[in-house]
Design an enzyme around this catalytic site. Sequence first.
Site, PDB file in Angstrom:
ATOM      1  N   TYR A  33      93.615  16.388  -9.484  1.00 37.34           N
ATOM      2  CA  TYR A  33      94.600  16.797 -10.513  1.00 37.34           C
ATOM      3  C   TYR A  33      95.706  17.682  -9.937  1.00 37.34           C
ATOM      4  O   TYR A  33      96.808  17.730 -10.458  1.00 37.34           O
ATOM      5  CB  TYR A  33      93.886  17.475 -11.700  1.00 37.34           C
ATOM      6  CG  TYR A  33      93.293  18.831 -11.411  1.00 37.34           C
ATOM      7  CD1 TYR A  33      94.066  19.980 -11.426  1.00 37.34           C
ATOM      8  CD2 TYR A  33      91.931  18.977 -11.134  1.00 37.34           C
ATOM      9  CE1 TYR A  33      93.526  21.218 -11.162  1.00 37.34           C
ATOM     10  CE2 TYR A  33      91.377  20.218 -10.867  1.00 37.34           C
ATOM     11  CZ  TYR A  33      92.174  21.333 -10.875  1.00 37.34           C
ATOM     12  OH  TYR A  33      91.637  22.566 -10.613  1.00 37.34           O
ATOM     13  N   HIS A  54      87.184  23.349 -17.548  1.00 37.40           N
ATOM     14  CA  HIS A  54      88.373  23.605 -18.375  1.00 37.40           C
ATOM     15  C   HIS A  54      89.292  24.633 -17.722  1.00 37.40           C
ATOM     16  O   HIS A  54      90.504  24.465 -17.690  1.00 37.40           O
ATOM     17  CB  HIS A  54      87.976  24.113 -19.773  1.00 37.40           C
ATOM     18  CG  HIS A  54      87.520  23.023 -20.691  1.00 37.40           C
ATOM     19  ND1 HIS A  54      87.192  23.236 -22.003  1.00 37.40           N
ATOM     20  CD2 HIS A  54      87.319  21.703 -20.477  1.00 37.40           C
ATOM     21  CE1 HIS A  54      86.821  22.101 -22.572  1.00 37.40           C
ATOM     22  NE2 HIS A  54      86.878  21.154 -21.654  1.00 37.40           N
ATOM     23  N   LYS A  72      88.386  21.631 -26.835  1.00 35.87           N
ATOM     24  CA  LYS A  72      87.409  22.630 -27.280  1.00 35.87           C
ATOM     25  C   LYS A  72      86.077  22.328 -26.615  1.00 35.87           C
ATOM     26  O   LYS A  72      85.851  21.169 -26.285  1.00 35.87           O
ATOM     27  CB  LYS A  72      87.252  22.672 -28.788  1.00 35.87           C
ATOM     28  CG  LYS A  72      86.952  21.361 -29.498  1.00 35.87           C
ATOM     29  CD  LYS A  72      85.794  20.513 -29.193  1.00 35.87           C
ATOM     30  CE  LYS A  72      84.416  21.023 -29.350  1.00 35.87           C
ATOM     31  NZ  LYS A  72      83.396  19.960 -29.089  1.00 35.87           N
ATOM     32  N   ASP A 154      79.716  23.624 -29.352  1.00 39.70           N
ATOM     33  CA  ASP A 154      80.146  22.227 -29.432  1.00 39.70           C
ATOM     34  C   ASP A 154      80.634  21.851 -30.836  1.00 39.70           C
ATOM     35  O   ASP A 154      81.677  21.217 -30.989  1.00 39.70           O
ATOM     36  CB  ASP A 154      78.989  21.300 -29.025  1.00 39.70           C
ATOM     37  CG  ASP A 154      79.447  19.865 -28.883  1.00 39.70           C
ATOM     38  OD1 ASP A 154      80.423  19.630 -28.152  1.00 39.70           O
ATOM     39  OD2 ASP A 154      78.852  18.970 -29.528  1.00 39.70           O
TER      40      ASP A 154
HETATM   41  N1  NAD Z   1      88.215  17.833 -30.076  1.00 42.32           N
HETATM   42  C1  NAD Z   1      87.132  17.083 -30.246  1.00 42.32           C
HETATM   43  O1  NAD Z   1      86.738  16.740 -31.366  1.00 42.32           O
HETATM   44  C2  NAD Z   1      86.365  16.617 -29.035  1.00 42.32           C
HETATM   45  C3  NAD Z   1      85.564  15.470 -29.123  1.00 42.32           C
HETATM   46  C4  NAD Z   1      84.882  15.065 -27.975  1.00 42.32           C
HETATM   47  C5  NAD Z   1      84.943  15.821 -26.810  1.00 42.32           C
HETATM   48  N2  NAD Z   1      85.705  16.950 -26.785  1.00 42.32           N
HETATM   49  C6  NAD Z   1      85.771  17.770 -25.572  1.00 42.32           C
HETATM   50  O2  NAD Z   1      86.410  17.031 -24.545  1.00 42.32           O
HETATM   51  C7  NAD Z   1      85.865  17.395 -23.279  1.00 42.32           C
HETATM   52  C8  NAD Z   1      85.413  16.145 -22.556  1.00 42.32           C
HETATM   53  O3  NAD Z   1      84.370  15.543 -23.297  1.00 42.32           O
HETATM   54  P1  NAD Z   1      83.956  14.022 -23.040  1.00 42.32           P
HETATM   55  O4  NAD Z   1      82.855  13.710 -23.978  1.00 42.32           O
HETATM   56  O5  NAD Z   1      85.190  13.161 -23.061  1.00 42.32           O
HETATM   57  O6  NAD Z   1      83.394  14.124 -21.545  1.00 42.32           O
HETATM   58  P2  NAD Z   1      83.183  12.942 -20.491  1.00 42.32           P
HETATM   59  O7  NAD Z   1      82.174  13.455 -19.528  1.00 42.32           O
HETATM   60  O8  NAD Z   1      82.953  11.652 -21.203  1.00 42.32           O
HETATM   61  O9  NAD Z   1      84.607  12.822 -19.788  1.00 42.32           O
HETATM   62  C9  NAD Z   1      85.083  13.819 -18.934  1.00 42.32           C
HETATM   63  C10 NAD Z   1      85.904  13.165 -17.831  1.00 42.32           C
HETATM   64  O10 NAD Z   1      86.337  14.225 -16.973  1.00 42.32           O
HETATM   65  C11 NAD Z   1      86.227  13.759 -15.636  1.00 42.32           C
HETATM   66  N3  NAD Z   1      86.156  14.898 -14.720  1.00 42.32           N
HETATM   67  C12 NAD Z   1      85.096  15.686 -14.438  1.00 42.32           C
HETATM   68  N4  NAD Z   1      85.424  16.625 -13.543  1.00 42.32           N
HETATM   69  C13 NAD Z   1      86.741  16.429 -13.238  1.00 42.32           C
HETATM   70  C14 NAD Z   1      87.663  17.079 -12.388  1.00 42.32           C
HETATM   71  N5  NAD Z   1      87.297  18.104 -11.625  1.00 42.32           N
HETATM   72  N6  NAD Z   1      88.933  16.604 -12.317  1.00 42.32           N
HETATM   73  C15 NAD Z   1      89.311  15.551 -13.065  1.00 42.32           C
HETATM   74  N7  NAD Z   1      88.477  14.891 -13.895  1.00 42.32           N
HETATM   75  C16 NAD Z   1      87.206  15.318 -13.992  1.00 42.32           C
HETATM   76  C17 NAD Z   1      84.971  12.902 -15.643  1.00 42.32           C
HETATM   77  O11 NAD Z   1      84.929  12.015 -14.541  1.00 42.32           O
HETATM   78  C18 NAD Z   1      85.105  12.172 -16.981  1.00 42.32           C
HETATM   79  O12 NAD Z   1      85.830  10.961 -16.860  1.00 42.32           O
HETATM   80  C19 NAD Z   1      84.732  18.382 -23.573  1.00 42.32           C
HETATM   81  O13 NAD Z   1      85.194  19.681 -23.380  1.00 42.32           O
HETATM   82  C20 NAD Z   1      84.411  18.143 -25.033  1.00 42.32           C
HETATM   83  O14 NAD Z   1      83.878  19.279 -25.685  1.00 42.32           O
HETATM   84  C21 NAD Z   1      86.432  17.355 -27.861  1.00 42.32           C
END
Ligand code: NAD
Length: 264
Positions: A33, A54, A72, A154
């Site tokens: 990134y 994050h 979040k 969460d």
């Molecule tokens: N606002 C909402 O309602 C909502 C809903 C779902 C998830 N979320 C949040 O979104 C975030 C991700 O959740 P998710 O379920 O999509 O997770 P996930 O594990 O499905 O996806 C995360 C992605 O980040 C990538 N990743 C990990 N480390 C990385 C790095 N160092 N550099 C770049 N990419 C990297 C992973 O390879 C993966 O593709 C969490 O913080 C979760 O709480 C929010």
Amino acid sequence: INGVELVAGADVSEKALKSFAEQFGVKQTFTDYKKMLRLKDLDAVSVCTPNYMHKAPTVAALRAGKHVMVEKPMAMNAREAQAMVDAAKEAKRKLVIGFQYRFSPEAQAVKRYVDDGQIGRPLFARVQTLRRRGIPSWGVFGRKDLQGGGPLIDLGVHYIEVALYLMGSPSAVSASGSAYTYIGNKPSKTLCSWGHWDHKSYTVEDLAVGFVRLDNGACMTVESSFAAHIEKDDFNLQIMGEKGGFTLHPPAIYKDEAGLMVNV
Ligand SMILES: NC(=O)c1ccc[n+]([C@@H]2O[C@H](COP(=O)([O-])OP(=O)(O)OC[C@H]3O[C@@H](n4cnc5c(N)ncnc54)[C@H](O)[C@@H]3O)[C@@H](O)[C@H]2O)c1
């Protein structure tokens, strides 16, 4: 979103990156990134990495002069969150947390009554994000080292945020609470729709309860669970004010009108 062009994406997983690029027609992709942040035509970044990742990309993006929307929960703990806020102030860039519930039709409908003064001074908010048996069997939801916490961080965060929004964004002056782990960390024979999770790596709470005093004189209770012995899942927000009250689900207002107790 109108007026927004998705110009690049970064992910450590090449598979995830490929499917993201195909789905959204994104031409520039990066497995680091930091390289993506060198792009000049990038105005804002959406940080949607797992919770433990994050802070680093958020701070890096802000320092690179980008506005950030981070998912979040904001961070793993208050220390990380403060560092992110400090980075935003130093860089004079906007930092927003991905709390979309305040934009829901229910929250916006109730907000009209609040802004119109029909609830009066808020006294008490009851936040409930309760699952009877909803421990995710996928992802790392049970890993405190990667998630920072369980249902409170969460699920609860969403409704806490809406409650504060609808009460005029007061600050907390004190908080106390308890967290219990009693189902997720043990093998279970109980049938549940999401199947079984890895109880051996389960280190977060099943149930969190809390009491928060706010600087507008109101207080808030929070109940949040992945697993609890209750009749059914219950996601709701109720606010009691001096002149009226409301619930979010269904969106309903309770007040006195023409000598009657009226539900709107
Ligand atoms: N606002 C909402 O309602 C909502 C809903 C779902 C998830 N979320 C949040 O979104 C975030 C991700 O959740 P998710 O379920 O999509 O997770 P996930 O594990 O499905 O996806 C995360 C992605 O980040 C990538 N990743 C990990 N480390 C990385 C790095 N160092 N550099 C770049 N990419 C990297 C992973 O390879 C993966 O593709 C969490 O913080 C979760 O709480 C929010």
